[in-house]
Design a protein around this motif. Structure first.
Motif, PDB file in Angstrom:
ATOM      1  N   TYR A 397       0.840  -1.197   0.000  1.00 38.93           N
ATOM      2  CA  TYR A 397       0.000   0.000   0.000  1.00 38.93           C
ATOM      3  C   TYR A 397       0.874   1.245   0.000  1.00 38.93           C
ATOM      4  O   TYR A 397       1.894   1.301   0.704  1.00 38.93           O
ATOM      5  CB  TYR A 397      -0.928   0.020   1.217  1.00 38.93           C
ATOM      6  CG  TYR A 397      -1.914  -1.132   1.246  1.00 38.93           C
ATOM      7  CD1 TYR A 397      -3.172  -1.002   0.668  1.00 38.93           C
ATOM      8  CD2 TYR A 397      -1.567  -2.343   1.845  1.00 38.93           C
ATOM      9  CE1 TYR A 397      -4.071  -2.060   0.693  1.00 38.93           C
ATOM     10  CE2 TYR A 397      -2.461  -3.401   1.872  1.00 38.93           C
ATOM     11  CZ  TYR A 397      -3.714  -3.248   1.300  1.00 38.93           C
ATOM     12  OH  TYR A 397      -4.597  -4.288   1.315  1.00 38.93           O
ATOM     13  N   VAL A 398       0.444   2.235  -0.803  1.00 39.48           N
ATOM     14  CA  VAL A 398       1.099   3.534  -0.837  1.00 39.48           C
ATOM     15  C   VAL A 398       0.040   4.561  -0.425  1.00 39.48           C
ATOM     16  O   VAL A 398      -0.916   4.820  -1.165  1.00 39.48           O
ATOM     17  CB  VAL A 398       1.653   3.865  -2.230  1.00 39.48           C
ATOM     18  CG1 VAL A 398       2.336   5.234  -2.209  1.00 39.48           C
ATOM     19  CG2 VAL A 398       2.620   2.788  -2.692  1.00 39.48           C
ATOM     20  N   ASP A 399       0.194   5.146   0.762  1.00 37.94           N
ATOM     21  CA  ASP A 399      -0.729   6.171   1.264  1.00 37.94           C
ATOM     22  C   ASP A 399      -0.159   7.540   0.929  1.00 37.94           C
ATOM     23  O   ASP A 399       0.982   7.867   1.302  1.00 37.94           O
ATOM     24  CB  ASP A 399      -0.915   6.046   2.780  1.00 37.94           C
ATOM     25  CG  ASP A 399      -1.536   4.718   3.176  1.00 37.94           C
ATOM     26  OD1 ASP A 399      -2.402   4.232   2.424  1.00 37.94           O
ATOM     27  OD2 ASP A 399      -1.153   4.161   4.227  1.00 37.94           O
ATOM     28  N   VAL A 400      -0.945   8.338   0.229  1.00 36.31           N
ATOM     29  CA  VAL A 400      -0.531   9.698  -0.150  1.00 36.31           C
ATOM     30  C   VAL A 400      -1.429  10.672   0.597  1.00 36.31           C
ATOM     31  O   VAL A 400      -2.631  10.761   0.338  1.00 36.31           O
ATOM     32  CB  VAL A 400      -0.645   9.907  -1.670  1.00 36.31           C
ATOM     33  CG1 VAL A 400      -0.226  11.325  -2.042  1.00 36.31           C
ATOM     34  CG2 VAL A 400       0.198   8.881  -2.414  1.00 36.31           C
ATOM     35  N   LEU A 401      -0.841  11.424   1.563  1.00 37.12           N
ATOM     36  CA  LEU A 401      -1.581  12.382   2.381  1.00 37.12           C
ATOM     37  C   LEU A 401      -1.137  13.790   2.023  1.00 37.12           C
ATOM     38  O   LEU A 401       0.069  14.052   1.863  1.00 37.12           O
ATOM     39  CB  LEU A 401      -1.339  12.143   3.871  1.00 37.12           C
ATOM     40  CG  LEU A 401      -1.812  10.817   4.483  1.00 37.12           C
ATOM     41  CD1 LEU A 401      -0.775   9.717   4.259  1.00 37.12           C
ATOM     42  CD2 LEU A 401      -2.059  10.998   5.973  1.00 37.12           C
ATOM     43  N   ASP A 402      -2.113  14.691   1.860  1.00 32.58           N
ATOM     44  CA  ASP A 402      -1.788  16.085   1.575  1.00 32.58           C
ATOM     45  C   ASP A 402      -2.422  16.976   2.634  1.00 32.58           C
ATOM     46  O   ASP A 402      -3.191  16.522   3.477  1.00 32.58           O
ATOM     47  CB  ASP A 402      -2.265  16.479   0.169  1.00 32.58           C
ATOM     48  CG  ASP A 402      -3.768  16.351   0.013  1.00 32.58           C
ATOM     49  OD1 ASP A 402      -4.518  16.966   0.790  1.00 32.58           O
ATOM     50  OD2 ASP A 402      -4.212  15.618  -0.910  1.00 32.58           O
ATOM     51  N   ASN A 403      -2.083  18.252   2.613  1.00 34.63           N
ATOM     52  CA  ASN A 403      -2.657  19.233   3.562  1.00 34.63           C
ATOM     53  C   ASN A 403      -3.557  20.226   2.842  1.00 34.63           C
ATOM     54  O   ASN A 403      -3.617  21.406   3.180  1.00 34.63           O
ATOM     55  CB  ASN A 403      -1.557  19.975   4.322  1.00 34.63           C
ATOM     56  CG  ASN A 403      -0.705  20.818   3.389  1.00 34.63           C
ATOM     57  OD1 ASN A 403      -0.596  20.525   2.202  1.00 34.63           O
ATOM     58  ND2 ASN A 403      -0.112  21.880   3.919  1.00 34.63           N
TER      59      ASN A 403
END
Length: 487
Positions: A397-403
């Motif tokens: 899994y690749v989790d991409v979190l932004d603000n």
């Protein structure tokens, strides 16, 4: 020509109610005819056997009455009365005959009255059986002191023994009642089944004509029918939504493509007609060039999506070092957007993380997520990304979190629809709304998926799932992505 036209004429269709009831009625009739035929045969055989035993009892009774003395037959005067009583008791018709013959086969007594010649017409030449096969007969010897004095013949119609009018009437009534009950049962069941199907068919016809506002207020006890009606109702609502989205999407796509074309046209005309100064003309051409590049990207997105939907985009399945690939993707992406100074933090667990997929397609997905996060960042705010890699037994899994500003709750289930763009994104950037749709198709083509894990005003998290390569120690050569700088 007439023959060809007649062959192409479609056959007339019948309703399910008419077809099933007629077919069941014919099958029911055939089945009951076979059953009744077997029952009548059994009744005939049994009745004939019982009738002959009854006739034999009557013959024994008569033989006792006529046995006389001195080796002679004695006909009592009340024999006719006895025979009449017995025939009424046995409920026989006029096809009933009793004959008493002596040892010389001479007629001594008969009921009804007959002559010696008539005896020969009723019995065979050897007087051992009835001449007419429609009659059944039994013989009882008249014995006195162990000496046979003659015999008693009791003849009776087989039809009278086997099939009485009452029996045939009862069998006929039962036969008709069972057929009518069976037909009425299948009629009610077929009617109950055909009613919801007919309404669903009518609703489908409305949808075919473009009316998606169908009303299916049906509630049946049958689970399958309820599931059919419920699924069709959900399908009609879904089609209605898709039709609305299609109209909006076409309008949006047309607007997005028309806007740069109109802008380019106006800018070029201004330069051609010398409305602006040479310096401003150069600036106008630069703006037109940027607009054309943006339009080119939108057309490329549309072509890529259509090619992916048609299955003409090749997706390779190779062994890829996911942590190495993601690191190089981030490095190259940060160089492209160095003027905006985005910050990316990457968290990788210990150990090798190998996946089976296409490095180029994985790069397209992650870059699209990073670009979306960059566009979602509020004005004047530093763009922050957090990328986490994690592993499970069968998947990585690749989790991409932004603000960024997040995705509205009412828009979250629509973001993977083609051509869909939220109101905020429409105002902030130009595009066709195919990025996430295309990225999910690429992930699914590699045996994985792309989902929106969470979203709030503080940011969003997307998760890319990819199949895991379980045997990194295998001798298969590693085919990981390498940037040109590292080649």
């Amino acid at each position: 020509m007439d023959r060809k036209l007649s062959r192409k004429t479609p056959k007339r269709k019948t309703s399910i109610l008419s077809y099933w009831t007629l077919q069941y009625f014919l099958i029911l009739c055939i089945g009951f005819i076979i059953i009744v035929a077997g029952a009548l045969y059994w009744i005939r055989t049994t009745s004939l056997e019982k009738g002959l035993k009854t006739a034999e009892l009557l013959g024994l009774e008569i033989a006792e009455k006529v046995s006389g003395t001195e080796n002679k037959l004695h006909i009592p005067p009340d024999l006719d009365r006895l025979v009449d009583k017995r025939t009424k008791l046995f409920n026989t018709d006029n096809h009933f005959c009793i004959m008493i013959l002596d040892n010389n086969n001479q007629l001594i007594y008969s009921n009804p009255k007959m002559t010696q010649q008539e005896v020969y017409t009723r019995l065979s030449d050897d007087l051992s059986e009835p001449r007419n096969h429609k009659f059944a007969g039994v013989t009882v010897n008249v014995v006195d002191a162990d000496q046979t004095l003659g015999k008693v013949w009791v003849l009776q119609s087989k039809k009278a023994i086997t099939y009485s009018p009452d029996t045939l009437l009862i069998v006929g009534l039962l036969f008709a009642a069972l057929i009518l009950c069976g037909w009425f049962t299948i009629y009610l069941l077929s009617r109950k089944l055909s009613k919801p199907i007919r309404q669903v068919a009518h609703a489908a016809e409305q949808i075919r004509t473009g009316n998606y506002d169908v009303n299916l207020n049906l509630d049946t006890k049958e689970q399958e029918l309820n599931e059919l009606v419920h699924s069709f109702r959900e399908m009609s609502l879904r089609l209605q939504q898709l039709e609305e989205w299609r109209n909006l999407s076409l309008a949006g796509v047309t607007h997005e493509l028309k806007t740069p074309v109109t802008s380019i046209k106006g800018l070029v005309m201004a330069v051609r007609d010398d409305i602006v100064s040479p310096q401003e003309g150069k600036e106008f051409l630069d703006i037109a060039l940027k607009e054309s590049e943006r339009m080119e990207r939108m057309v490329a997105d549309l072509l890529d999506y259509n090619a992916m939907s048609a299955g003409s985009v090749a997706v390779r399945h190779e062994r890829v070092d996911l942590s190495l690939l993601v690191g190089e993707i981030i490095y190259q992406w940060k160089i492209a957007y160095e003027d905006q100074s985005p910050e990316v933090a990457m968290h990788v667990p210990a150990g090798a993380l190998y996946t089976i997929g296409d490095a180029l397609r994985i790069q397209q997905i992650i870059v699209n997520l990073l670009n979306n996060g960059l566009q979602a960042t509020a004005s004047g705010q530093t763009t922050l990304f957090e990328i986490r890699l994690r592993a499970e037994e069968n998947y990585l899994y690749v989790d991409v979190l932004d603000n960024g500003t997040g995705i509205a709750e009412e828009d979250q289930f629509k973001i993977f629809e083609r051509f869909y763009r939220g109101e905020l994104k429409k105002r902030q950037s130009r595009g066709l709304g195919l990025g996430l749709t295309y990225s999910r198709l690429l992930a699914q083509a590699q045996g994985g998926d792309l989902t929106l894990t969470s979203s709030s005003p503080k940011g969003s998290q997307f998760t890319l799932k990819l199949p895991r390569w379980k045997t990194p120690e295998a001798t298969t050569p590693e085919k990981a992505y390498r940037s040109p700088a590292n080649a």
